[in-house]
Design a protein around this motif. Structure first.
Motif, PDB file in Angstrom:
ATOM      1  N   VAL A   1       0.824  -1.154  -0.064  1.00  0.00           N
ATOM      2  CA  VAL A   1       0.011  -0.112   0.088  1.00  0.00           C
ATOM      3  C   VAL A   1       1.112   1.166   0.054  1.00  0.00           C
ATOM      4  O   VAL A   1       0.357   2.401  -0.993  1.00  0.00           O
ATOM      5  CB  VAL A   1      -0.939  -0.104   1.132  1.00  0.00           C
ATOM      6  N   ASN A   2       1.901   1.332   0.594  1.00  0.00           N
ATOM      7  CA  ASN A   2       2.858   2.736   0.916  1.00  0.00           C
ATOM      8  C   ASN A   2       3.588   2.637  -0.326  1.00  0.00           C
ATOM      9  O   ASN A   2       3.557   3.766  -0.810  1.00  0.00           O
ATOM     10  CB  ASN A   2       3.653   2.216   2.012  1.00  0.00           C
ATOM     11  N   GLU A   3       4.003   1.717  -1.101  1.00  0.00           N
ATOM     12  CA  GLU A   3       4.663   1.471  -2.375  1.00  0.00           C
ATOM     13  C   GLU A   3       3.679   2.011  -3.407  1.00  0.00           C
ATOM     14  O   GLU A   3       3.966   3.118  -4.222  1.00  0.00           O
ATOM     15  CB  GLU A   3       5.412   0.368  -2.921  1.00  0.00           C
ATOM     16  N   ALA A   4       2.264   1.615  -3.310  1.00  0.00           N
ATOM     17  CA  ALA A   4       1.378   2.120  -4.227  1.00  0.00           C
ATOM     18  C   ALA A   4       0.958   3.595  -3.972  1.00  0.00           C
ATOM     19  O   ALA A   4       1.106   4.449  -4.991  1.00  0.00           O
ATOM     20  CB  ALA A   4       0.164   1.318  -4.284  1.00  0.00           C
ATOM     21  N   LYS A   5       1.164   3.932  -2.821  1.00  0.00           N
ATOM     22  CA  LYS A   5       0.743   5.531  -2.579  1.00  0.00           C
ATOM     23  C   LYS A   5       2.104   6.159  -3.181  1.00  0.00           C
ATOM     24  O   LYS A   5       1.669   7.399  -3.852  1.00  0.00           O
ATOM     25  CB  LYS A   5       0.684   5.649  -0.831  1.00  0.00           C
ATOM     26  N   GLU A   6       3.385   5.834  -2.734  1.00  0.00           N
ATOM     27  CA  GLU A   6       4.452   6.692  -3.419  1.00  0.00           C
ATOM     28  C   GLU A   6       4.509   6.873  -4.695  1.00  0.00           C
ATOM     29  O   GLU A   6       4.578   7.756  -5.264  1.00  0.00           O
ATOM     30  CB  GLU A   6       5.667   6.034  -2.472  1.00  0.00           C
ATOM     31  N   GLN A   7       3.997   5.483  -5.249  1.00  0.00           N
ATOM     32  CA  GLN A   7       4.105   5.686  -6.911  1.00  0.00           C
ATOM     33  C   GLN A   7       2.935   6.375  -7.425  1.00  0.00           C
ATOM     34  O   GLN A   7       3.314   7.229  -8.394  1.00  0.00           O
ATOM     35  CB  GLN A   7       3.947   3.985  -7.465  1.00  0.00           C
ATOM     36  N   ALA A   8       1.788   6.587  -6.802  1.00  0.00           N
ATOM     37  CA  ALA A   8       0.959   7.436  -7.110  1.00  0.00           C
ATOM     38  C   ALA A   8       1.306   8.947  -7.030  1.00  0.00           C
ATOM     39  O   ALA A   8       1.060   9.694  -7.662  1.00  0.00           O
ATOM     40  CB  ALA A   8      -0.581   7.020  -6.375  1.00  0.00           C
ATOM     41  N   LYS A   9       1.873   9.250  -5.846  1.00  0.00           N
ATOM     42  CA  LYS A   9       2.425  10.569  -5.546  1.00  0.00           C
ATOM     43  C   LYS A   9       3.405  10.719  -6.962  1.00  0.00           C
ATOM     44  O   LYS A   9       3.320  12.090  -7.126  1.00  0.00           O
ATOM     45  CB  LYS A   9       3.147  10.531  -4.167  1.00  0.00           C
TER      46      LYS A   9
END
Length: 167
Positions: free
Chosen positions: A91-99
């Motif tokens: 989830v954190n990686e996905a959030k970072e990638q989305a950012k």
């Protein structure tokens, strides 16, 4: 009273018959009866010992089963913990990638806006330059002698120019 007290002869013969039956039983039946009772007692003792042994084995199996259950619970808890950690990481990686993607899209949009703004400014400058040339050209052609008439003519020409879309 005769019925209550038997004659001495009956008493002796009864005693002799009893002793004979006793001796016969002692010689032929007593040992097999005692051995059968002894065997039965031994079988009962063996059955009780076997039951105790089985009871102890069952208690041991129960303890082993409890230990295995506890180990399984611990493994399950560890697996759940690892799964939660992996989920949080994803989830954190996905959030970072989305950012990162959002920042990239935003930067691209800002660059595009800046580019369009510069293009619009260049176009406006070109139109203004063309209008100034046209006005100057018309003013020179007219060669008016009076300055006030020239200013009036310039205002008229400026009003005629299509700067904005008037509705």
């Amino acid at each position: 009273m005769e019925l209550l007290m038997p004659a001495l002869g009956y008493f002796v013969w009864t005693l002799v018959a009893f002793v004979i039956v006793f001796l016969i039983l002692k010689k032929f039946a007593w040992k097999p009866i005692l051995s059968t009772l002894s065997d039965r007692e031994k079988n009962i003792a063996d059955s009780i010992a076997t039951a105790e042994r089985v009871k102890l084995e069952m208690a041991q199996l129960k303890n082993e089963n409890e230990a295995l259950m506890q180990k399984a619970r611990e493994e399950r808890a560890e697996m759940l913990k690892e799964a939660k950690e992996i989920r949080d990481k994803i989830v954190n990686e996905a959030k970072e990638q989305a950012k990162v993607e959002a920042n990239k899209v935003l930067a691209d949009a800002q660059a595009s806006i800046e580019q369009q703004k510069n293009a619009a400014l260049t176009e406006v400058k070109n139109k203004i330059g063309n209008m100034v040339i046209e006005v100057t050209e018309k003013v020179i052609r007219r060669e008016l002698s009076n300055k006030s008439e020239q200013e009036q003519y310039i205002r008229t020409l400026a009003d005629e120019l299509p700067l904005t879309n008037r509705n």
